[in-house]
Design an enzyme around this catalytic site. Structure first.
Site, PDB file in Angstrom:
ATOM      1  CG  ASP A   1     -15.040  -0.894   3.187  1.00 51.90           C
ATOM      2  OD1 ASP A   1     -14.403  -0.087   2.950  1.00 51.90           O
ATOM      3  OD2 ASP A   1     -15.996  -1.799   2.834  1.00 51.90           O
TER       4      ASP A   1
ATOM      5  CE1 TYR B   1      -3.937   2.315   0.385  1.00 52.05           C
ATOM      6  CE2 TYR B   1      -2.589   3.373   2.171  1.00 52.05           C
ATOM      7  CZ  TYR B   1      -3.655   3.205   1.356  1.00 52.05           C
ATOM      8  OH  TYR B   1      -4.563   4.429   1.433  1.00 52.05           O
TER       9      TYR B   1
END
Length: 293
Positions: A189, A153
């Site tokens: 989320d 990421y």
């Protein structure tokens, strides 16, 4: 809101089925824009589109598929008109130690977040050249300061920042603006899923107080859309995050110091897990992209 420069313009947002993308769709629609929502999960995209106050188009597309993006761009032109703004927001994440990570899953994060963003630009740049438009690349706090256990990421978000800077220099003389958005921790989320893992939750808790706070998705979306309206080259959400830029060279040493102290303690408490896709968006991407090679 009708005085917004986005009024009566077509705006494309990737990763629009939920979270930051969906919230940004509502923000630009309130300003009078026509909105094209791209991503996985057609039913969720349709639901977001139906909730918007103006014209909207929901297109199920995998942004790592160049042919599908090209077809989506043509559908947007036909259905809503040439885009004046494109928001490359789609992204996924997985957590865990790099050595224990699945190579295909690690590569998929790079493919979606970095390559997918670049392919989004490639598909829609002809439109932006025609409209003297604006491309907003959603990067991250992770672009400024990388963290352990999130290597794919962080690498992808550093990559999209560099990509946006390079693209800006190529197209500025042709009237196209390119901006980089730096959102901090946002109540999506993905972040809620990460917080279910003690090691990820504890590492965030040891960040300085302003940097550990989780902000509402609507707050972050509103700030990013204001930057989109003003064609900002950099959009910090929240605003204090701009203070990290002058000291970013010092951040790796700070992260290293915290990690050396905290990771051994956390590893002694419980094994560091490989999380798999974080959040419903990550799960949807895995389901749509099929088994990893």
């Amino acid at each position: 809101m009708r005085s917004s420069p986005l009024a009566e313009r077509t705006v494309v947002i990737t990763g629009a089925a939920r979270g930051l993308g969906a919230s940004m769709a509502h923000e630009v629609a309130r300003r009078g824009a026509r909105v094209a929502l791209l991503g996985h999960e057609k039913a969720a995209l349709d639901e977001v589109a139906a909730s918007l106050p103006g014209p909207a188009l929901a297109l199920e597309v995998d942004i790592t598929d160049p042919a599908a993006l090209t077809a989506a761009a043509q559908t947007v032109r036909t259905g809503l008109g040439r885009p004046s703004a494109v928001v490359a927001n789609a992204g996924i994440a997985e957590g865990g130690m790099f050595l224990a990570s699945d190579p295909a899953a690690w590569r998929r994060v790079i493919d979606v977040n970095l390559t997918g963003s670049a392919q989004t630009a490639r598909a829609f740049l002809p439109d932006l050249l025609e409209t003297a438009g604006f491309f907003l690349q959603v990067a991250s706090l992770a672009s400024i300061g990388a963290a352990p256990l999130m290597s794919a990421y962080c690498a992808s978000k550093a990559g999209v920042e560099a990509f946006a800077h390079s693209l800006r220099a190529e197209v500025a003389h042709r009237g196209v603006g390119v901006g980089v958005a730096y959102p901090s921790w946002t109540d999506t989320d993905m972040i809620r899923a990460a917080d279910r893992y003690a090691v990820l939750r504890e590492l965030r808790a040891h960040m300085p107080p302003p940097a550990r706070r989780v902000y509402s998705v609507d707050t972050i979306a509103a700030r990013l859309v204001r930057g989109l309206e003003r064609r900002r080259t950099a959009v910090y959400a929240p605003a204090w995050l701009r203070l990290a830029q002058p000291v970013r060279a010092a951040l790796p040493a700070v992260v290293l110091r915290v990690s050396r102290h905290e990771l051994p303690r956390l590893e002694a408490t419980e094994p560091v897990p490989c999380t798999g896709p974080l959040g419903a968006g990550g799960s949807a991407d895995r389901a749509a992209s099929g088994p990893r090679p």
